[in-house]
Every structure is written in structure tokens, then in C-alpha cells.
Design an enzyme around this catalytic site. Sequence first.
Site, PDB file in Angstrom:
ATOM      1  N   LYS A 101     -12.963  11.165  -6.833  1.00 54.69           N
ATOM      2  CA  LYS A 101     -12.329  10.019  -7.493  1.00 54.69           C
ATOM      3  C   LYS A 101     -11.573   9.222  -6.454  1.00 54.69           C
ATOM      4  O   LYS A 101     -10.767   9.785  -5.700  1.00 54.69           O
ATOM      5  CB  LYS A 101     -11.338  10.533  -8.554  1.00 54.69           C
ATOM      6  CG  LYS A 101     -10.688   9.415  -9.336  1.00 54.69           C
ATOM      7  CD  LYS A 101     -11.543   9.047 -10.530  1.00 54.69           C
ATOM      8  CE  LYS A 101     -11.175   7.736 -11.159  1.00 54.69           C
ATOM      9  NZ  LYS A 101     -11.773   6.564 -10.497  1.00 54.69           N
TER      10      LYS A 101
ATOM     11  N   ASN B  97       2.761  -5.355  -9.058  1.00 56.14           N
ATOM     12  CA  ASN B  97       2.312  -4.538 -10.196  1.00 56.14           C
ATOM     13  C   ASN B  97       3.185  -3.285 -10.351  1.00 56.14           C
ATOM     14  O   ASN B  97       3.619  -2.971 -11.461  1.00 56.14           O
ATOM     15  CB  ASN B  97       0.837  -4.152 -10.007  1.00 56.14           C
ATOM     16  CG  ASN B  97       0.345  -3.244 -11.109  1.00 56.14           C
ATOM     17  OD1 ASN B  97       0.358  -2.030 -10.972  1.00 56.14           O
ATOM     18  ND2 ASN B  97      -0.057  -3.816 -12.237  1.00 56.14           N
TER      19      ASN B  97
ATOM     20  N   LYS C 229      -3.753  13.764  -4.213  1.00 64.48           N
ATOM     21  CA  LYS C 229      -3.134  13.018  -5.317  1.00 64.48           C
ATOM     22  C   LYS C 229      -3.622  13.557  -6.663  1.00 64.48           C
ATOM     23  O   LYS C 229      -2.834  13.748  -7.591  1.00 64.48           O
ATOM     24  CB  LYS C 229      -3.467  11.522  -5.173  1.00 64.48           C
ATOM     25  CG  LYS C 229      -2.536  10.651  -5.970  1.00 64.48           C
ATOM     26  CD  LYS C 229      -2.764   9.191  -5.673  1.00 64.48           C
ATOM     27  CE  LYS C 229      -1.602   8.608  -4.912  1.00 64.48           C
ATOM     28  NZ  LYS C 229      -1.626   7.157  -4.839  1.00 64.48           N
TER      29      LYS C 229
ATOM     30  N   LYS D 227     -13.358   8.155  -1.670  1.00 63.08           N
ATOM     31  CA  LYS D 227     -12.884   6.819  -1.269  1.00 63.08           C
ATOM     32  C   LYS D 227     -14.062   6.042  -0.708  1.00 63.08           C
ATOM     33  O   LYS D 227     -14.980   6.639  -0.138  1.00 63.08           O
ATOM     34  CB  LYS D 227     -11.789   6.926  -0.196  1.00 63.08           C
ATOM     35  CG  LYS D 227     -10.899   5.716  -0.102  1.00 63.08           C
ATOM     36  CD  LYS D 227      -9.877   5.695  -1.226  1.00 63.08           C
ATOM     37  CE  LYS D 227      -8.990   4.485  -1.211  1.00 63.08           C
ATOM     38  NZ  LYS D 227      -7.858   4.654  -2.147  1.00 63.08           N
TER      39      LYS D 227
ATOM     40  N   SER E  29      -6.557   6.322 -14.900  1.00 67.57           N
ATOM     41  CA  SER E  29      -7.984   6.182 -14.569  1.00 67.57           C
ATOM     42  C   SER E  29      -8.746   7.376 -15.127  1.00 67.57           C
ATOM     43  O   SER E  29      -9.855   7.236 -15.656  1.00 67.57           O
ATOM     44  CB  SER E  29      -8.180   6.156 -13.051  1.00 67.57           C
ATOM     45  OG  SER E  29      -7.942   4.879 -12.566  1.00 67.57           O
TER      46      SER E  29
ATOM     47  N   THR F  70       1.051   2.691 -13.174  1.00 63.72           N
ATOM     48  CA  THR F  70       1.711   3.162 -11.959  1.00 63.72           C
ATOM     49  C   THR F  70       3.221   2.942 -12.059  1.00 63.72           C
ATOM     50  O   THR F  70       4.011   3.860 -11.794  1.00 63.72           O
ATOM     51  CB  THR F  70       1.123   2.475 -10.709  1.00 63.72           C
ATOM     52  OG1 THR F  70      -0.296   2.673 -10.730  1.00 63.72           O
ATOM     53  CG2 THR F  70       1.683   3.062  -9.430  1.00 63.72           C
TER      54      THR F  70
HETATM   55  P1  NAD Z   1       1.423  -6.066  -5.265  1.00 65.96           P
HETATM   56  O1  NAD Z   1       0.641  -6.807  -4.231  1.00 65.96           O
HETATM   57  O2  NAD Z   1       1.174  -6.324  -6.707  1.00 65.96           O
HETATM   58  O3  NAD Z   1       3.001  -6.252  -5.008  1.00 65.96           O
HETATM   59  C1  NAD Z   1       3.612  -6.049  -3.770  1.00 65.96           C
HETATM   60  C2  NAD Z   1       5.057  -6.556  -3.865  1.00 65.96           C
HETATM   61  O4  NAD Z   1       5.721  -6.253  -2.643  1.00 65.96           O
HETATM   62  C3  NAD Z   1       5.193  -8.059  -4.079  1.00 65.96           C
HETATM   63  O5  NAD Z   1       6.252  -8.302  -4.961  1.00 65.96           O
HETATM   64  C4  NAD Z   1       5.542  -8.576  -2.687  1.00 65.96           C
HETATM   65  O6  NAD Z   1       6.263  -9.803  -2.696  1.00 65.96           O
HETATM   66  C5  NAD Z   1       6.417  -7.440  -2.210  1.00 65.96           C
HETATM   67  N1  NAD Z   1       6.623  -7.396  -0.754  1.00 65.96           N
HETATM   68  C6  NAD Z   1       5.708  -7.561   0.220  1.00 65.96           C
HETATM   69  N2  NAD Z   1       6.313  -7.485   1.418  1.00 65.96           N
HETATM   70  C7  NAD Z   1       7.628  -7.255   1.178  1.00 65.96           C
HETATM   71  C8  NAD Z   1       8.779  -7.091   1.997  1.00 65.96           C
HETATM   72  N3  NAD Z   1       8.685  -7.126   3.313  1.00 65.96           N
HETATM   73  N4  NAD Z   1       9.971  -6.867   1.398  1.00 65.96           N
HETATM   74  C9  NAD Z   1      10.087  -6.821   0.062  1.00 65.96           C
HETATM   75  N5  NAD Z   1       9.041  -6.973  -0.771  1.00 65.96           N
HETATM   76  C10 NAD Z   1       7.827  -7.181  -0.212  1.00 65.96           C
HETATM   77  O7  NAD Z   1       1.156  -4.517  -4.914  1.00 65.96           O
HETATM   78  P2  NAD Z   1       1.324  -3.267  -5.891  1.00 65.96           P
HETATM   79  O8  NAD Z   1       0.047  -3.018  -6.597  1.00 65.96           O
HETATM   80  O9  NAD Z   1       2.588  -3.411  -6.651  1.00 65.96           O
HETATM   81  O10 NAD Z   1       1.455  -2.088  -4.815  1.00 65.96           O
HETATM   82  C11 NAD Z   1       2.660  -1.842  -4.128  1.00 65.96           C
HETATM   83  C12 NAD Z   1       2.528  -0.517  -3.387  1.00 65.96           C
HETATM   84  O11 NAD Z   1       2.208   0.531  -4.309  1.00 65.96           O
HETATM   85  C13 NAD Z   1       1.449  -0.438  -2.303  1.00 65.96           C
HETATM   86  O12 NAD Z   1       1.893   0.455  -1.311  1.00 65.96           O
HETATM   87  C14 NAD Z   1       0.266   0.188  -3.049  1.00 65.96           C
HETATM   88  O13 NAD Z   1      -0.636   0.820  -2.162  1.00 65.96           O
HETATM   89  C15 NAD Z   1       1.011   1.192  -3.909  1.00 65.96           C
HETATM   90  N6  NAD Z   1       0.269   1.658  -5.085  1.00 65.96           N
HETATM   91  C16 NAD Z   1      -0.152   0.787  -6.046  1.00 65.96           C
HETATM   92  C17 NAD Z   1      -0.822   1.269  -7.161  1.00 65.96           C
HETATM   93  C18 NAD Z   1      -1.257   0.346  -8.270  1.00 65.96           C
HETATM   94  O14 NAD Z   1      -1.778   0.861  -9.289  1.00 65.96           O
HETATM   95  N7  NAD Z   1      -1.052  -0.959  -8.171  1.00 65.96           N
HETATM   96  C19 NAD Z   1      -1.085   2.645  -7.292  1.00 65.96           C
HETATM   97  C20 NAD Z   1      -0.614   3.519  -6.301  1.00 65.96           C
HETATM   98  C21 NAD Z   1       0.050   3.006  -5.212  1.00 65.96           C
END
Ligand code: NAD
Length: 421
Positions: free
Chosen positions: A71, A222, A95, A107, A354, A191
Site C-alpha cells: 500500500k 490539508n 506506517k 510506493k 485509505s 489525516t
Molecule cells: P498542503 O500542501 O495542503 O499544506 C502545507 C501547508 O504548509 C500550507 O499551509 C503551507 O502554506 C504551509 N507551509 C509551507 N511552508 C511553510 C513554512 N516554511 N512555514 C509555515 N508553513 C509552511 O500539505 P498537507 O497535505 O497539509 O501536508 C503537510 C505535511 O503532512 C507534509 O509533510 C505531508 O507529507 C504530510 N502528510 C500529509 C498527509 C495528507 O493526507 N495530506 C498524510 C500524511 C502526511
Amino acid sequence: MSEKTLNTFEIVQQQIKDACNALGETEEVFEILKQPKSCIEVAIPVKMDNGETKVFMGYRSIHNDAVGPGKGGVRYHQDVCMDEVKALSAWMTFKCGVAGIPYGGGKGGIIVDPTNMSKGEIERLSRAYIKAIAPVIGDQIDIPAPDVNTSPQIMGWMMDEYSNLMGKNTPGIVTGKPIPIGGSLGRFEATGYGVALMMREAFKAKGETIDGASIAIQGFGNVGRFAALYAEEMGAKVVAVSDVSCCLYNENGLNIKDLYDYVNLSVNRNMIKGFKGAQDELNRDAVFGFDVDLVAPCALENAINSNNVHQIKASIIVEGANGPTTPEADKVINEKDIFLVPDILANGGGVMVSYFEWVQNLQNYYWSFEEVQEKQEVKMVKAFNDILSLMETHQVSMRVAAFMMAIKRVADAMRAKGLVK
Ligand code: NAD
């Protein structure tokens, strides 16, 4: 092969080694887990809008399938390479092991910058990729999902292409699909909701409560925005939120629902800057320095590092982002006895829902939003408590305990199958 990617793979191997050692696992378990079971490279010809055919390189790695099918997401990025895909597939094994869901790690990725491509070109690339890897995937073999630069729409194309190849509707081949073709309710919020649940459990584990606690969150994408919304719903006071544009502060708590509406309606491309409900609008890096009970990095890698770790006054850190703490900062956090819920557990809500999507697809019976969230809560709280008890038994950090839990699940499965002694 770039040095960065070699390092990523080496880091994973070191983490596997450390967890095997801490568990007293055998050398043969390490030998199996230190690399993926299989990783294929495919050359994908795609007809571009100008009539020319361009060939893209793609990969799919299955790290381990002792517990269940592989996955993991598919990444579209110019820096993708085989070593990175292998390393990320190993992380997915852990994970899934931490979340206690019956999957191994997978992946995939394509070396491509999709920002320079038309929608039609991306669709043709996505369909060609799934056709190329079709021999090594399947809803009981390895199940792709979205990752960097891949969306529900792309999952929809992939599911359609695979179903056409099989001659039957096969919704369980990918997760993260649009709702009308078998996506799960609650996946979008999963998440961030999981991060908020882990905040609540961390307070509980310390004999405290999230109700009335003060929280600072880095990132309002997100993950960050749903973590903030649900934490507020649980009674927390979210006093600081940052994103790429700035850091907002309000000592009485920001109104997160209003902030959520503000960024959704904002002409400012999804940014929090300019929100009227804050007392202060500061530089984005201010977010970790407030006198709060909990900080949650939910934005990017290496956010907490040797430059800012000493500013942190909170007694709890919940890692919503992947890899937000550098190893040096991690040492300081352990020395300061800050309670840290690691990324591999804290942001596992996405892969958990998922899994629920796949279960719904296989039984062709769909759950309500509330049912999905209830099931997510039960499984995440169990994972938290299982890891907490391993942490207490072995006197290790929660990060090490999480890896130990995952390795133990995979090793037990390999033993039950007679693959290792
Ligand atoms: P996203 O692109 O929706 O949001 C990222 C946020 O971080 C935005 O608000 C952006 O403005 C902010 N940001 C970027 N640079 C920054 C900085 N220097 N200082 C402060 N804020 C900053 O991404 P997401 O989906 O929310 O994912 C965020 C993290 O979580 C990533 O590391 C991603 O790999 C991890 N993640 C996401 C999911 C998911 O389901 N979306 C699942 C597991 C892990």
C-alpha cells in the site's frame, strides 16, 4: 544516483537495524527487511499535445507483503528515483504496521514535472503508467494511492484504466478516488482528524486534558487546518497558526472555523495572511516560540531543527508532517523530556481511511462519514496505547517504540508463514 536519495535509503536501513536491535530480532529478519521484495522500473511512452512521443521513467516498489498487500502513494516529481521509491515503500510498511492495518508497504513514482503538462497529457501519462505496472499491482497485491502531485482525479483515471484492462469494475485497485467512483467519506479530513486525536491522547497519557489546553500549529493546509478544527472542537485553544505567508496569534484562541472559511474564500491563494481575528500577525517562524502546551508541525520536513528546538516551551509535540524533526532536534527533545508523538503514528489517519476505502470497495457497501470517523478513532487510539505500553516496557522514545511495533508485526507475520525462524 544523487547523494540525497542514497541517504534516504540508508536512513531507512538504519531505522530498521535500530528497531531490530531494540527488539532483539534475528539477523534474518533484518536481511529481509533491509530492501524491498521487488521494485520495477518502467519506460512509459506518452503522446504529447504537439504530436511527439516522450518517454517517462516510472517505478513501483513493494517493500514487504507478509502482513497483506502493498500500500502506498504514487509521486509525480522531477526528483523521483528508484532509491527514493524503495525507501518510501519501506516507510509505508512501518506506517501500516504502526496503524495496525493488514497491509505491507508499497510506493511508486514517475520522473516528471507535471506543472508543465496539460490535463490531457497527465491523463495519458497516468493511464500508461498503470498499464505498465499492471502486472505487479492488484487489489490483493499492491494498491496505489495519491502522493505528491497526484490527485483524486488521477486515481480515477488509474482505476478506470485498470478496470478496462481487467474487463471488470475494480475500485479496490487504488484508494483516494473521487467519492462517486468508490472514494470514502472522511478521507479528506482523515489525516488532520487523526492528528487531533493523537493530541487528545497525548494529553491523556500525561494525566492532562486537551480541554482548555493551548496549541500552536505550523501549516494550514490539508493536515494543519483539520488538525486545528478538530482540536478546537475537542476544547483546545488554538492560539497560533502559521503558514507560508505569516504566523497568526491570539492569546484567547483563534476562531478556527472563521479562519478555515477565510482561507477557503480568500483571494490570497489559500493563505492565512490578512485574517482579522488575530491580535498579532508575525513572521511565520514565530510559531514554535509561544508559551503553549502543545506544538504541532503540520507543514514540512526539518521544521524543528537545532536552530529553533530550544525555543520550544511546550511539553507535547505531535508531528502532523512527515519528518518534521531533525535527528539533532530529536535528541534535544528527548533530553528535555518533551512528549513527542511521531509522524509515523500521528499522521497515519490518511492511510487508515485509505484502508477503510479499500474495505468498502471490496464489500461494495459504503459507510457514513460518522461511521468512518468512529472506526478511525477506535483504531488510532488502540495504536497509540499499544505503542505507549511498548515505550514504557522498553524505556524508549515513542518514535523508537513505533518502529519496534511495526517491525514486530511484520516479523510475527513472516514467522507465522515460516519465512524466518
Ligand atoms: P498542503 O500542501 O495542503 O499544506 C502545507 C501547508 O504548509 C500550507 O499551509 C503551507 O502554506 C504551509 N507551509 C509551507 N511552508 C511553510 C513554512 N516554511 N512555514 C509555515 N508553513 C509552511 O500539505 P498537507 O497535505 O497539509 O501536508 C503537510 C505535511 O503532512 C507534509 O509533510 C505531508 O507529507 C504530510 N502528510 C500529509 C498527509 C495528507 O493526507 N495530506 C498524510 C500524511 C502526511
